[in-house]
Structure formats: C-alpha cells, structure tokens
Enzyme design. Structure first.
Site, short mmCIF file in Angstrom:
data_model
loop_
_atom_site.label_atom_id
_atom_site.label_comp_id
_atom_site.label_asym_id
_atom_site.label_seq_id
_atom_site.Cartn_x
_atom_site.Cartn_y
_atom_site.Cartn_z
N SER A 32 51.09 27.40 25.31
CA SER A 32 50.79 28.71 25.91
C SER A 32 50.81 29.84 24.89
O SER A 32 50.56 30.99 25.22
CB SER A 32 51.80 29.02 27.03
OG SER A 32 53.11 28.91 26.54
N ASN A 119 63.11 28.44 31.00
CA ASN A 119 62.71 28.77 32.38
C ASN A 119 63.19 30.15 32.81
O ASN A 119 62.44 30.93 33.40
CB ASN A 119 63.23 27.71 33.35
CG ASN A 119 62.62 26.35 33.08
OD1 ASN A 119 61.71 26.24 32.25
ND2 ASN A 119 63.12 25.32 33.74
N THR A 164 28.61 58.23 58.08
CA THR A 164 29.16 57.01 58.68
C THR A 164 27.95 56.08 58.76
O THR A 164 26.83 56.54 58.97
CB THR A 164 29.75 57.24 60.10
OG1 THR A 164 28.71 57.73 60.93
CG2 THR A 164 30.89 58.25 60.09
N HIS A 165 28.19 54.81 58.53
CA HIS A 165 27.10 53.83 58.46
C HIS A 165 26.07 54.21 57.39
O HIS A 165 24.91 53.85 57.49
CB HIS A 165 26.38 53.66 59.81
CG HIS A 165 27.32 53.50 60.96
ND1 HIS A 165 27.80 52.29 61.39
CD2 HIS A 165 27.94 54.43 61.75
CE1 HIS A 165 28.63 52.46 62.40
NE2 HIS A 165 28.75 53.76 62.64
N SER A 286 17.61 51.64 29.59
CA SER A 286 16.99 50.32 29.70
C SER A 286 16.15 50.10 28.45
O SER A 286 15.56 51.04 27.91
CB SER A 286 16.09 50.30 30.94
OG SER A 286 15.08 49.33 30.80
N ASN A 294 21.32 54.26 33.51
CA ASN A 294 22.05 53.36 34.40
C ASN A 294 23.55 53.64 34.42
O ASN A 294 24.16 53.82 33.36
CB ASN A 294 21.83 51.90 33.96
CG ASN A 294 20.37 51.51 34.05
OD1 ASN A 294 19.64 52.00 34.90
ND2 ASN A 294 19.95 50.63 33.16
N TYR A 326 61.59 25.28 38.86
CA TYR A 326 60.51 25.58 37.93
C TYR A 326 59.56 24.40 37.79
O TYR A 326 59.98 23.24 37.73
CB TYR A 326 61.09 25.92 36.53
CG TYR A 326 59.98 26.16 35.51
CD1 TYR A 326 59.39 27.41 35.39
CD2 TYR A 326 59.50 25.11 34.73
CE1 TYR A 326 58.35 27.61 34.50
CE2 TYR A 326 58.46 25.31 33.83
CZ TYR A 326 57.89 26.55 33.73
OH TYR A 326 56.86 26.76 32.86
N GLN A 331 53.17 28.30 34.20
CA GLN A 331 52.61 28.80 32.94
C GLN A 331 51.24 29.43 33.18
O GLN A 331 50.81 30.28 32.42
CB GLN A 331 52.51 27.63 31.95
CG GLN A 331 51.99 28.01 30.59
CD GLN A 331 52.28 26.93 29.58
OE1 GLN A 331 53.43 26.68 29.26
NE2 GLN A 331 51.25 26.29 29.08
N LYS A 334 50.18 33.50 33.58
CA LYS A 334 50.08 34.56 32.57
C LYS A 334 48.70 35.12 32.34
O LYS A 334 48.52 36.35 32.34
CB LYS A 334 50.65 34.06 31.25
CG LYS A 334 52.10 33.91 31.44
CD LYS A 334 52.94 33.50 30.39
CE LYS A 334 54.20 32.96 31.02
NZ LYS A 334 54.03 31.95 32.08
N1 ARG Z 1 55.49 28.40 28.63
C1 ARG Z 1 56.31 28.22 29.76
C2 ARG Z 1 55.82 29.10 30.93
O1 ARG Z 1 55.02 29.91 30.69
C3 ARG Z 1 57.72 28.61 29.43
C4 ARG Z 1 58.74 27.83 30.18
C5 ARG Z 1 58.64 26.42 29.79
N2 ARG Z 1 59.70 25.62 30.30
C6 ARG Z 1 59.69 24.31 30.24
N3 ARG Z 1 60.68 23.68 30.68
N4 ARG Z 1 58.68 23.67 29.72
O2 ARG Z 1 56.22 28.95 32.04
#
Ligand code: ARG
Length: 466
Positions: A32, A119, A164-165, A286, A294, A326, A331, A334
C-alpha cells in the site's frame, strides 16, 4: 519507488515463519506504500505520542524515547525534502518509516512497536488525516460562502425568473437564488463538524484487535494527539471505517450541491439564457468551432460528483461483509478516501475563485422573467384577496394567460378592459402587482424573495461567517 527483488530484500519484517518469499506480483498487489505514503506525517505524529506514553509508563527507557524522537524528526525532514526513499519491499508507510528509524537509531527503533500493531496504527493515521482534511474543507466551504455572499449582496434587487420544472415560475431575486446555495453549504459544514466528532476518537491501544498486556495509558496518547475521546472497544477500534463512510457521504452531498450549481451555471452561460458569463480562465474553446466558449470547470465539477459518489459506495461495499476485527480489505479504504479529499479540496478552491469572476447580465434575466408569465400567481393572489376562492382565481388566471399568449404579450401588457373580461374584481391597481418588482417585493417574510428579506439573510449569513 525503489525496485529490488533479490531474495534478501524479499525478506519481510513479519516473515520469520515463512518458507518462501512472495512473488513480485503478490508484493505489488498487497503493498500500500504507493498511496499510504501520504499518511507519513500522521504516522510519525502517532508514533511520537505512542513512544512518549511508552516511556512515561516505563515500558521503554528515556534514552530510547529521545533516540526515537530524534530519528522520527529526521525522517520527517527527509520526507519533506523528498530525500526519503520509499520501498515497495517494505509494504506500507509504517514499515518504511520503522525500518528507516532502526537504520538511524538502532534498537530503540525496534522497540517503538511495543504494545502496538499496524492495525491500530493505520486506524489512527487515517483519523488524524481525516480530521485535518475536514478542517481544511470547512475553511474552504466558508471561503466559497463568502464569495456567494458578496455576489448575492450586489444582486438583492436583480430580478430573474425562478423556475420549477425548468419552466418560468415566479420572479425571484438573483441574490435570493444564490443564497439558497449558502444554506446548502451551511448544512454541509454542520454535517462535517458532526462527523469530525466521531472521526476524532483514538484507536491506538487496541493493538492487533484485543488490546495489549503492557500497562499502556491511552488517555495520555489521546491528549498528546488532541483526540476528544478514545475508541472504547478494541475490536471496533481496529475494524470499523464508518467514520470514513460518513465523511464520504458528507463529501457526496457537498459535491451534489456544487453539481447542481454547476448545472445552473452551464445553463445560464448558454446563449439562449445569456444570464451570466464566467471569466475566461474557467472556460475553454473548441478546436474546430471558433465561436465556442465552453464551461469546462462546472462541467467537470458535475462529472467529478459521479466519481465522489462512487467512492462512497466503494467504502460502504468494502465494509459490508467484513467479520470482526481487522481485515486486509480495509487497506482499500485509502485510495477512495484520498481521492475524495483531494477532489473536494480542488473543487472548492476553484469554485470560490470562479464565483468572484461571474458577470451578470441583468437585462437578459429580466427579459426571461417577463417572457414566462411569471406574475400569473400574483394575479391569482390578488383575486383571492378580494374574496374569489383560490381555485376559481387559478382558473381565471389560466384563461387570462391563454388570452395573452394568443395575443403574443404578457398579462401586464393587457388593457384593463381586457383583464376585466375575465373578472370584475380586477381594478386599475392590478398593474402594480403584475410587475416583476412588485411581485418580488410582496414576498416579504423570513425566507421570502423580497430584496429586503434577502438583505436580512445576507446580514445573518455574514455574522455566521465572522
Ligand atoms: N496497510 C494496511 C492498511 O492499510 C495497514 C495495516 C496492516 N495490518 C496487517 N495486519 N497487515 O490497512
């Protein structure tokens, strides 16, 4: 990103019991760091607070704490100066920083992770990131509200057709129309502020899922990191991302509001409306049709709203079948979350600027209001106030409009004798009610479009912002 697939480098922090390294594909699939590096600053903040607590509790020595602090501050500098080398082999932001810390300060670096897991670490990082992001977003919404206010204040008396509409309905003040968006944004801020309370809770201390056997002090960590509370169940602390879902829902609503306004700006810029012009820096031409200007920016805001709604659904779906506690699924929260924050910040920045450059064509707005029988309701209200039941007034006015339509004029252009054919209750004074301004001024109560009331709303709004 450094690429190194030698066996030695494939050895993971956690791979003591593994017989073979992961393949390069699996490494890339599970890592990640390519996106969570954005959390580095928050990861370091969390680690500093954790280390301070470990030392205060006698779990690590003061010397270790000093070494960890110096090392982490050095790393922060390296990251800011773009000298820090992120490694895919080290999987994520946490292990990248920990490895570098150990390089700099030796064994003290290896003690930092005592009583903690990635975690609870990642849950803390995201909450810190989101808290800062919410504060930035609220400030940007306020800047946009100010731009709306300034424009509205110039146009409390400007008449436009209210729709309206998407059909001309009744005349409204352009300032009133703009202030509708102020209200939407006001609620958006309220929602974000409320969401912030639930974001601002400390997960650290939950460790992997069950808590830790070390004598930790979670209250101290919460104080150091300015959290207003502590997640009260370790399983919940590491696993739920409801606060992220909530934030994304707030973001979707903000974008929905901006998308609605964008749709209006696009329509108003169309030459058939010709109500406004946007400054050139928000438009493009354009490559084939030289006459075109535009409204790309509002169009993209409208388009990006789909993307933000998608992120909300992504995180909701991500959570729906996860057993406690968890799971690596988390992951995947993100990228949608980061993109939501970044898109929202850019959109709000652009919008505030774009609003300051709006040029208003008051005459076109007026003409459009005149064309659409916008004061027909005023004629009905006039009759009703003279004792005609409203349903009958409605019918009388419908016939009057039909007549004016055939004649090709507005009802205010009809002769008094012509009007009286539809109702004997109509007198000379009717003409003051049939003007656009008369109609607008008559809606003089809280929330109404009378310019006087719009000014009241603007004054109230200014107070709120100050
Ligand atoms: N990269 C993981 C996440 O975004 C971090 C936590 C990972 N924990 C694990 N036990 N692999 O959630």
């Amino acid at each position: 990103m450094e690429k190194n697939s030698s066996v030695e480098n494939n050895k993971k922090t956690w791979s003591g019991r593994f017989n073979e390294p992961v393949s390069d594909l699996v490494k890339r699939y599970t890592a990640s760091v390519s996106f969570d590096y954005k959390l580095a600053e928050y990861d370091i903040q969390g680690s500093l607070a954790h280390a301070t607590m470990l030392s205060a509790q006698g779990i690590i020595s003061n010397e270790d704490l000093t070494a960890i602090e110096n090392g982490l501050n050095q790393i922060l500098g390296e990251i800011h100066n773009k000298q820090f080398v992120w490694s895919l082999d080290l999987e994520d932001v946490h292990l990248n920083i920990e490895k570098r810390l150990t390089e700099i300060v030796g064994d003290a670096g290896k003690r930092l992770h005592t009583g903690r897991s990635r975690n609870d670490q990642i849950a803390t990082d995201i909450r810190l990131y989101l808290r800062t992001s919410i504060d930035t977003i609220i400030n940007l919404i306020k800047a946009m509200q100010l731009a709306l206010l300034n424009l509205a204040e110039k146009h409390t008396d400007t008449v436009m057709p209210g729709f309206t509409h998407l059909q001309v309905a009744q005349p409204v003040s352009f300032g009133h129309h703009l202030m509708a968006y102020f209200e939407m944004l006001k609620r958006d801020i309220e929602r974000l502020s409320d969401c912030r309370k639930r974001v601002n809770q400390l997960p650290l201390g939950a460790a992997a899922l069950a808590g830790t056997s070390y004598p930790i002090d979670r209250t101290l960590v919460a104080e150091k990191l300015n959290f207003e509370g502590i997640c009260e169940n370790s399983l919940d602390a590491v696993s739920d991302r409801d606060f992220a879902v909530e934030f994304c829902a707030c973001a979707s609503l903000i974008m929905t509001h901006l998308s609605r306004m964008s749709e209006e700006l696009i329509l108003w810029m169309n030459p058939s409306f010709n109500f406004i012009e946007l400054a050139d820096r928000f438009c493009t031409g354009s490559s084939i049709m030289p006459q075109k200007k535009n409204p790309d920016v509002p169009e993209l805001v409208r388009g990006k709203t789909g993307r933000i709604n998608g992120h909300l659904i992504a995180i909701l779906t991500l959570m729906k079948a996860q057993p406690l506690a968890y799971n690596k699924d988390n992951q995947e929260d993100k990228e949608p979350l980061f993109d939501t924050v970044e898109t929202l910040i850019d959109t709000l920045r652009i919008y505030a600027d774009m609003l300051t450059g709006v040029r208003v064509n008051q005459n076109a707005m007026r003409q459009a209001a005149l064309k659409g029988y916008a004061t027909a309701t005023d004629l009905a209200d006039y009759l009703t106030k003279k004792g005609v039941p409203f349903r009958d007034s409605h019918e009388i006015v419908a016939k009057t409009v039909q007549f004016a339509e055939q004649k090709g004029c507005d009802i205010s252009d009809l002769e008094i004798a012509e009007l009286q054919k539809f109702s004997k209750e109509i007198d000379e004074d009717i003409f003051s009610f049939l003007t656009l301004e008369g109609s607008m001024k008559s809606r003089n109560h809280i929330g109404g479009t009378a310019p006087e009331q719009v000014q009241v709303a603007i004054d109230k709004a200014r107070k709120l912002l100050s």
